[in-house]
Design an enzyme around this catalytic site. Sequence first.
Site, mmCIF file in Angstrom:
data_model
loop_
_atom_site.group_PDB
_atom_site.id
_atom_site.type_symbol
_atom_site.label_atom_id
_atom_site.label_comp_id
_atom_site.label_asym_id
_atom_site.label_seq_id
_atom_site.Cartn_x
_atom_site.Cartn_y
_atom_site.Cartn_z
ATOM 1 C CB SER A 39 -0.963 -0.057 1.187
ATOM 2 O OG SER A 39 -1.995 0.884 1.039
ATOM 3 C CG ASP A 43 -7.276 -3.390 -1.921
ATOM 4 O OD1 ASP A 43 -7.838 -2.449 -1.325
ATOM 5 O OD2 ASP A 43 -6.053 -3.584 -1.893
ATOM 6 C CG HIS A 86 -5.530 -2.650 1.343
ATOM 7 N ND1 HIS A 86 -4.945 -2.482 0.110
ATOM 8 C CD2 HIS A 86 -4.931 -1.727 2.148
ATOM 9 C CE1 HIS A 86 -4.042 -1.505 0.162
ATOM 10 N NE2 HIS A 86 -4.001 -1.036 1.399
#
Lengths: 278, 278
Positions: A148, A224, A257
């Site tokens: 991320s 996600d 995620h």
Amino acid sequence: MTFETLSTARAYGGTQGVYRHQSTATGTPMTFSVYVPPHDEGARLPVVWYLSGLTCTHANVTDKGDYRRACAELGLIFVAPDTSPRGEDVADDPAYDFGQGAGFYVDAMQAPWAPHFRMWSYVTEELPPLIAAHFPADMARQSIMGHSMGGHGALTIGLTLPERFRAVSAFAPIVAPSRVPWGEKALGGYLGDDRAAWRRHDAVSLIEDGARVPALLVDQGDADQFLEEQLKPHLLAEACAAAGIDLTLRMQPGYDHSYYFIATFMADHLAWHAERLK
Amino acid sequence: MTFETLSTARAYGGTQGVYRHQSTATGTPMTFSVYVPPHDEGARLPVVWYLSGLTCTHANVTDKGDYRRACAELGLIFVAPDTSPRGEDVADDPAYDFGQGAGFYVDAMQAPWAPHFRMWSYVTEELPPLIAAHFPADMARQSIMGHSMGGHGALTIGLTLPERFRAVSAFAPIVAPSRVPWGEKALGGYLGDDRAAWRRHDAVSLIEDGARVPALLVDQGDADQFLEEQLKPHLLAEACAAAGIDLTLRMQPGYDHSYYFIATFMADHLAWHAERLK
């Protein structure tokens, strides 16, 4: 406090440690974790850097990243820095995506962030010699990965220092922070309004401006929650296609995620890194 | 609230979930986690129970246990209950080794614990039908493992219900709570002063009193800070030798009491369980 060992534990035949030192880059104490796999006396091992995402410290991947077995098998040192300076004297923001826990791997130029938020210098300049000095690391064989915001960090650092990092990969990275809300807030806040200054902290812009790496591996879950608004991996795919960069972008069905996603594909990434660190 | 899904995430091709329900055994909401590996539609899979140690909830092993890869490869459902009832209306003690987070897998008989601290009934009677109802579980193929206080739980439950659990293993278990400070405090506090009532919650006493299982697997770190005072695996070794129980007790050099230790040997244990759950 110069270099302090907070904890060590045997794990998969190697040693998982957590360390703290007074950083000159950030002007704060910084904590990080290092896993050293089992190795022969005197051996020097390749180093994989893992940069974490928003809200994380070194602890998240250290607890949940499932990297130790693969690192033990592959003979990789695994380094996990924090994501920002921290402390009562350090500027902060109540949002989860800005301030402490959200350093975005830049050297801030704006008040009140500039004095401490220098994660680019910290990760690329200050921490490497510390790793070289205290661990059995072969600094001629380094690679970098992240998740991320940390995927953003891995991509931008890897693209900027291709002679240092032989492999670059990411889980659900922010590939074009200049074009998504998380990134616009962070780069604007830390670097200021001049978007020209943002380009070297934006993987897609770096590639457009000529930065190159031999290959990239990116895994992205298709469930996600941040995929559409914040991550936009197609922008990386388009930039790599135009630049002739060999990008392997794998859309992983059903994955979100979280660290469950990271853990699932961690061993794959480490094997890919190890192949390039031989 | 009858049965509530708090979260699910894809992991290693399967699903890691966290669930909550109103327990009749404890009279409180209880949270637990279940990993279901990838499987064919309609398949029924063996179930491994993991009982956690002092201070833990379901979350510790769920975060740090490194069990998902092995469970995915071996086709095992992995169930992780909490270690006690919890809540403001539930009796507690300021110590880490008694009260909430320290249920010791017994049904308490003493005030103020008796109304809620009924973890034996919860784990052996209430939770199994819930697992059978909500997951693709083959309840004819169950096994049990645990860590520390949860190793005590796994051993005592496995020894008491050998027809249910085909395999029993433990990481750094409390093998003889009647003879160590943690256990004397807990069994005395929950069960009362009559030590005869403690024997069915003491693995060594159970074996002395005739309980049998075909085989036991125990890993114990030799750098475990609780080894000498609280764990005393030699007492289990002596009882198994006298009873003819095939105990594999592995002293693991350099390992402590942490999840790094558990994670390192988790896949070994799961493979051992899977062999017996075929």
